[in-house]
Design an enzyme around this catalytic site. Sequence first.
Site, PDB file in Angstrom:
ATOM      1  N   SER A  34      -4.035  25.380 -30.988  1.00  0.00           N
ATOM      2  CA  SER A  34      -3.924  24.074 -31.625  1.00  0.00           C
ATOM      3  C   SER A  34      -2.549  23.933 -32.250  1.00  0.00           C
ATOM      4  O   SER A  34      -1.921  24.917 -32.648  1.00  0.00           O
ATOM      5  CB  SER A  34      -5.006  23.922 -32.694  1.00  0.00           C
ATOM      6  OG  SER A  34      -4.745  22.821 -33.531  1.00  0.00           O
TER       7      SER A  34
ATOM      8  N   GLU B  41     -12.367  23.056 -19.379  1.00  0.00           N
ATOM      9  CA  GLU B  41     -12.699  21.698 -19.819  1.00  0.00           C
ATOM     10  C   GLU B  41     -12.076  20.647 -18.905  1.00  0.00           C
ATOM     11  O   GLU B  41     -12.721  19.648 -18.563  1.00  0.00           O
ATOM     12  CB  GLU B  41     -12.221  21.500 -21.258  1.00  0.00           C
ATOM     13  CG  GLU B  41     -13.039  22.281 -22.272  1.00  0.00           C
ATOM     14  CD  GLU B  41     -12.477  22.194 -23.680  1.00  0.00           C
ATOM     15  OE1 GLU B  41     -13.249  22.409 -24.623  1.00  0.00           O
ATOM     16  OE2 GLU B  41     -11.264  21.928 -23.826  1.00  0.00           O
TER      17      GLU B  41
ATOM     18  N   SER C 181       0.838  -1.210   0.000  1.00  0.00           N
ATOM     19  CA  SER C 181       0.000   0.000   0.000  1.00  0.00           C
ATOM     20  C   SER C 181       0.866   1.251   0.000  1.00  0.00           C
ATOM     21  O   SER C 181       0.446   2.304   0.481  1.00  0.00           O
ATOM     22  CB  SER C 181      -0.907   0.000   1.228  1.00  0.00           C
ATOM     23  OG  SER C 181      -0.134  -0.021   2.423  1.00  0.00           O
TER      24      SER C 181
ATOM     25  N   ASN D 277      -4.390  -0.986  13.019  1.00  0.00           N
ATOM     26  CA  ASN D 277      -5.767  -0.550  12.776  1.00  0.00           C
ATOM     27  C   ASN D 277      -6.027   0.856  13.313  1.00  0.00           C
ATOM     28  O   ASN D 277      -6.504   1.742  12.598  1.00  0.00           O
ATOM     29  CB  ASN D 277      -6.755  -1.535  13.412  1.00  0.00           C
ATOM     30  CG  ASN D 277      -6.767  -2.878  12.705  1.00  0.00           C
ATOM     31  OD1 ASN D 277      -6.027  -3.087  11.752  1.00  0.00           O
ATOM     32  ND2 ASN D 277      -7.583  -3.796  13.175  1.00  0.00           N
TER      33      ASN D 277
ATOM     34  N   THR E 113     -32.290  30.177 -19.862  1.00  0.00           N
ATOM     35  CA  THR E 113     -32.909  28.889 -19.568  1.00  0.00           C
ATOM     36  C   THR E 113     -32.907  28.099 -20.868  1.00  0.00           C
ATOM     37  O   THR E 113     -33.182  28.649 -21.942  1.00  0.00           O
ATOM     38  CB  THR E 113     -34.355  29.023 -19.050  1.00  0.00           C
ATOM     39  OG1 THR E 113     -35.161  29.652 -20.054  1.00  0.00           O
ATOM     40  CG2 THR E 113     -34.407  29.844 -17.766  1.00  0.00           C
TER      41      THR E 113
ATOM     42  N   ASN F 173      -8.657  27.376 -27.252  1.00  0.00           N
ATOM     43  CA  ASN F 173      -9.365  26.298 -26.567  1.00  0.00           C
ATOM     44  C   ASN F 173      -9.438  26.554 -25.059  1.00  0.00           C
ATOM     45  O   ASN F 173      -8.408  26.811 -24.433  1.00  0.00           O
ATOM     46  CB  ASN F 173      -8.639  24.968 -26.810  1.00  0.00           C
ATOM     47  CG  ASN F 173      -8.512  24.636 -28.276  1.00  0.00           C
ATOM     48  OD1 ASN F 173      -9.419  24.894 -29.064  1.00  0.00           O
ATOM     49  ND2 ASN F 173      -7.376  24.059 -28.660  1.00  0.00           N
TER      50      ASN F 173
END
Length: 310
Positions: free
Chosen positions: A279, A292, A25, A112, A157, A287
Amino acid sequence: MRSDQIRQGRLSGERSGDLEHFLASMEADRWIAEADLLVDMAHLLGLRRQGIIDEAPARALMAALLDLHDHGLPEEAFDEKFEDVHAGKEAYLIDRVGEDFGGRLHMGRSRNDEVATCIRIRLKQEIVALVRSLTDLRRTLLDVAAAHTETVMPGFTHLQHAQPTTLAHYLLAYEQAFSRDVSRLREAYARVDVSPLGSAAFASTGFPLDRAYTAALLGFARPAPNSMDAVAARDFAIEVLSGTSICMTTASRFCEELVIWSTAFVGFVQLDDAYCSSSSIMPQKKNPDVAEIMRAKAGSVAGELTAAIT
């Protein structure tokens, strides 16, 4: 010290590297490593205060723990040959102060209650950080709204122009929503703010621990009243995840509106270049990446909530 030396009781035999990786872990343990050292120090002070541990081993262990707190756990403590960081840290302490002293820190304690306490410490820190961030966001919304009480805009709306309103009205609607997120997190904090330390595996311990003392040392409001519930419960974490998921849903709605409003089709708002990208082959594009990606992160938080529940 190898993992088969740390494992106790009737278990024997060596594990393969793949099995050790499956059981380890360490990735999650890095999140609680600093809190774990605080828990160690509080527990050690409690053991010494109650006369459970002698002065010599207590001093040796505290010196080693303070050194780890100042400089961090060595990377070898996170080696997956250990089942978790607690075993790795114990091996380090035994190497540092000797086998006779190194194992005494675990008296009256189980992994624990140790892990449950660490999770609550870290979660309290996360809640405070989230509330601070939301407070900054609300302050920004209030400041911008104050400057635009007469800036008229259409209300929407179904993505259609509806009634006229102001930019201040629009921004304050989100400030109200985020204020409820703060309230939810503050209320959840009170349920996180109890200490499981001293509950041991689940039925407490025969050592005369002072749980109120260690709880106070670690900044908890009080010790958890039931030892079994203290180590077994994770509803407090689910509650915080639920609150953050609700908050991210609101943030996602806000960001989606900015994405739509900033499109070439609508052109209702213009986002700062710092929060956008172009881009690789279409330089005319702008963008809204930050908005986003924030929407995508809302899905990640909702997924973590579902994972925690299941």
